[in-house]
Design a protein around this motif. Structure first.
Motif, PDB file in Angstrom:
ATOM      1  N   SER A   1       0.970  -1.109  -0.051  1.00 53.11           N
ATOM      2  CA  SER A   1       0.062   0.199   0.157  1.00 53.11           C
ATOM      3  C   SER A   1       0.619   1.334   0.101  1.00 53.11           C
ATOM      4  O   SER A   1       0.463   2.156  -0.578  1.00 53.11           O
ATOM      5  CB  SER A   1      -0.966  -0.028   1.322  1.00 53.11           C
ATOM      6  OG  SER A   1      -0.259   0.273   2.352  1.00 53.11           O
ATOM      7  N   GLN A   2       1.919   1.208   0.532  1.00 60.90           N
ATOM      8  CA  GLN A   2       2.914   2.441   0.701  1.00 60.90           C
ATOM      9  C   GLN A   2       3.685   2.635  -0.777  1.00 60.90           C
ATOM     10  O   GLN A   2       3.875   3.570  -0.844  1.00 60.90           O
ATOM     11  CB  GLN A   2       3.990   2.341   1.883  1.00 60.90           C
ATOM     12  CG  GLN A   2       3.461   2.182   3.128  1.00 60.90           C
ATOM     13  CD  GLN A   2       4.467   1.993   4.206  1.00 60.90           C
ATOM     14  OE1 GLN A   2       5.500   1.283   3.963  1.00 60.90           O
ATOM     15  NE2 GLN A   2       4.402   2.732   5.232  1.00 60.90           N
ATOM     16  N   GLU A   3       3.577   1.471  -1.709  1.00 63.22           N
ATOM     17  CA  GLU A   3       4.275   1.789  -2.825  1.00 63.22           C
ATOM     18  C   GLU A   3       3.033   1.952  -4.018  1.00 63.22           C
ATOM     19  O   GLU A   3       3.442   2.078  -5.164  1.00 63.22           O
ATOM     20  CB  GLU A   3       4.864   0.420  -3.282  1.00 63.22           C
ATOM     21  CG  GLU A   3       5.987   0.077  -2.627  1.00 63.22           C
ATOM     22  CD  GLU A   3       6.740  -1.345  -2.993  1.00 63.22           C
ATOM     23  OE1 GLU A   3       7.895  -0.999  -3.433  1.00 63.22           O
ATOM     24  OE2 GLU A   3       6.227  -2.282  -2.830  1.00 63.22           O
ATOM     25  N   THR A   4       1.944   2.129  -3.466  1.00 63.02           N
ATOM     26  CA  THR A   4       0.649   2.670  -4.680  1.00 63.02           C
ATOM     27  C   THR A   4       0.241   3.994  -4.275  1.00 63.02           C
ATOM     28  O   THR A   4       0.083   4.511  -3.323  1.00 63.02           O
ATOM     29  CB  THR A   4      -0.309   1.523  -4.108  1.00 63.02           C
ATOM     30  OG1 THR A   4       0.343   0.254  -4.120  1.00 63.02           O
ATOM     31  CG2 THR A   4      -1.403   1.669  -5.164  1.00 63.02           C
ATOM     32  N   LEU A   5      -0.109   4.632  -5.502  1.00 65.77           N
ATOM     33  CA  LEU A   5      -0.546   5.716  -5.702  1.00 65.77           C
ATOM     34  C   LEU A   5      -1.940   5.635  -6.038  1.00 65.77           C
ATOM     35  O   LEU A   5      -2.299   4.814  -6.578  1.00 65.77           O
ATOM     36  CB  LEU A   5      -0.028   6.971  -6.570  1.00 65.77           C
ATOM     37  CG  LEU A   5       1.639   7.411  -6.363  1.00 65.77           C
ATOM     38  CD1 LEU A   5       2.232   8.187  -7.442  1.00 65.77           C
ATOM     39  CD2 LEU A   5       1.409   8.193  -5.083  1.00 65.77           C
ATOM     40  N   GLY A   6      -2.936   6.503  -5.452  1.00 71.25           N
ATOM     41  CA  GLY A   6      -4.242   6.535  -5.881  1.00 71.25           C
ATOM     42  C   GLY A   6      -5.136   7.762  -5.635  1.00 71.25           C
ATOM     43  O   GLY A   6      -4.404   8.601  -5.271  1.00 71.25           O
ATOM     44  N   SER A   7      -6.375   7.768  -5.765  1.00 66.89           N
ATOM     45  CA  SER A   7      -7.144   9.021  -5.883  1.00 66.89           C
ATOM     46  C   SER A   7      -7.162   9.615  -4.386  1.00 66.89           C
ATOM     47  O   SER A   7      -7.478  10.708  -4.233  1.00 66.89           O
ATOM     48  CB  SER A   7      -8.571   8.897  -6.594  1.00 66.89           C
ATOM     49  OG  SER A   7      -9.090   7.624  -5.802  1.00 66.89           O
TER      50      SER A   7
END
Length: 519
Positions: free
Chosen positions: A82-88
């Protein structure tokens, strides 16, 4: 690594970066997160051979090859991902272009997590799910008002599946008239979504693609040149992916109707149209909306989403069923006639997505929906005006206002610096921002496609503009920084040579093992 300087207006960002293996590589034989109790005797007695028991053909010969992992390790694994993921929820997500990322009201997320929703099962008796059926029914009524159509199905689980269903309805309609073999061509446009041509081709249609005139509008004269007694239908997005709205759309649909064709409308993204224009008045026989774009439900990484499919009264009998109806005292699932194209997915549709969108529409009301469209168009044209002031950026075709998005071009910047739109994609990651190029083929050279939606403030838009301006300046003054990006992100520069070679594709862990560890 030497820190790269940047101006004070651009966000100082550095993403967490873990050398995290896939979960199957974390497997350790015998490790457990939960130790379940033994099987109760009564249940064990029902698992075996013989009448009234599970038949041998339905029993596994061996346990599934699931990873065996302790709880703490599982928690660490998914938190790291989750820390490696970008999102809205983490960044100013206007860089997805045609795929509309907007704020999802958190109260609507709470609604779908109530026990009543979490424990729903699609095989429950209708009397036990009257509340959810009522929401399906009332969302259908709302969609009719928004589009002018006469009935909706929420069965398609994506826009592409809705397009396939519409192509199937076109086929069924012409077959019912004895013209199925004669009408074997579907007309679309180059700046409409590629799924329009793809789904029609799956149904066996020859695809005729219209290219734009010098201003970027679909060419009406080219339509007149290809229309014939072989025309089955016309499918288009309007506005197209360029953000240009075809003001002659009613002339297009009238010409197709005169030739005996069916007109169907890709409104996956209707963010700039709500309360302003409708499919019916534009002359369409069918349309679909992506609830996971326009109507504030999440994309969910490809599902579970909903492509809400609406049709005119004449085509209602072909819709996938069952449909929700109200008999005056209760809500019922009403089976379709024999003319129906049949189910396009299991069960009726994704109840959680339908509930989110229903809640969003009801909270806004008609006036609020129109506000959404007007703010989205305002935001887009502010962004459009500012980006055209950035060195090396342009927006091909008309110079007037665009609707809810624009397909821009870095062609000048690439010609002058050698930095490409793919380089800029990776450099934007260094500022915690996402950025999308275009569908292939790249008709607009060195493209990037942005859509700000109604969710973002002027401050948000300015942050995104400043990042693009900063990278443009780097391209002209220190291009190697852009070409070697990303520097502060978890992603890296991939070797993309395998993307066009199916022999190297590994969609699952099992496929990966077969290709990397041959027997």
């Amino acid at each position: 690594m030497k820190r790269i300087r940047r101006d004070h207006k651009v966000r100082n960002f550095h993403q967490a970066k873990w050398d995290e293996p896939v979960i199957f590589e974390l497997h350790r034989q015998g490790e457990r997160g939960v130790i379940p109790p033994g099987t109760e005797a009564g249940i064990a007695a029902q698992v075996g051979d013989g009448i009234g028991r599970i038949p041998p053909s339905m029993k596994r010969s061996k346990a599934p090859a699931l990873p065996e992992i302790g709880q703490a390790k599982v928690l660490r694994h998914y938190l790291r991902l989750s820390q490696e993921t970008l999102g809205s929820d983490l960044n100013v997500e206007i860089g997805q272009g045609t795929c509309t990322m907007k704020y999802i009201p958190r109260i609507n997320e709470m609604l779908i997590r109530t026990p009543h929703m979490m424990e729903l099962h699609p095989l429950q008796e209708a009397d036990s799910v009257q509340g959810m059926l009522e929401i399906f029914y009332k969302l259908d009524l709302a969609m009719r008002e928004i589009s002018g159509m006469d009935a909706f199905s929420f069965q398609p689980s994506s826009g592409t599946q809705a397009l396939l269903a519409m192509a199937s309805i076109v086929r069924a309609y012409h077959d019912s008239r004895g013209e199925g073999d004669q009408r074997d061509e579907i007309i679309t446009t180059i700046f409409s979504h590629p799924s329009q041509a793809a789904t029609a081709a799956v149904k066996g249609y020859k695809i005729i693609t219209l290219h734009p005139d010098e201003d970027g509008f679909p060419d009406l004269e080219k339509l007149k040149a290809v229309i014939s007694e072989r025309t089955a239908g016309f499918v288009v997005a309007n506005p197209e992916d360029t953000g240009i709205y075809n003001h002659q759309i009613r002339e297009f649909t009238d010409i197709v109707h005169e030739a005996g064709g069916v007109c169907f409308y890709d409104q996956a993204n209707a963010n700039g149209l709500l309360g302003i224009t409708r499919a019916k008045e534009a002359g369409f026989d069918m349309c679909f909306f992506n609830l996971h774009k326009t109507f504030a439900a999440p994309h969910m990484c490809g599902g579970p989403a909903t492509g809400a499919l609406g049709v005119s009264e004449e085509l209602k009998r072909f819709l996938p069923g069952p449909l929700v109806d109200y008999d005056g005292s209760r809500y019922v699932l009403k089976n379709q006639t024999s003319d129906s194209i049949g189910k396009v997915r299991s069960f009726h549709g994704v109840a959680q997505t339908v509930l989110r969108s229903y809640a969003w529409i009801m909270s806004l009301g008609p006036g609020g929906l129109k506000d959404v469209a007007q703010i989205a168009v305002l935001n887009n044209n502010y962004l459009y005006h500012k980006i055209l002031q950035i060195r090396g950026a342009s927006a091909p075709y008309i110079k007037g206002r665009r609707l809810e998005q624009v397909r821009y071009s870095w062609k000048q910047l690439t010609d002058e610096t050698g930095v490409t739109t793919e380089d800029i994609t990776r450099r934007m990651c260094d500022f915690g921002l996402h950025y999308w190029t275009s569908h292939h083929p790249y008709i607009v050279k060195q493209p990037f496609t942005l859509e700000p939606t109604e969710s973002y403030s002027k401050e948000d838009l300015d942050e995104y503009i400043q990042a693009l301006a900063h990278i443009s300046n780097e391209a002209y003054t220190r291009p190697d920084i852009v070409r070697s990006a990303p520097h502060n992100s978890t992603v890296h520069r991939n070797d993309e040579s395998s993307l066009d070679d199916p022999k190297q594709w590994c969609i699952t862990w099992r496929a990966y093992l077969k290709k990397t560890q041959p027997m």
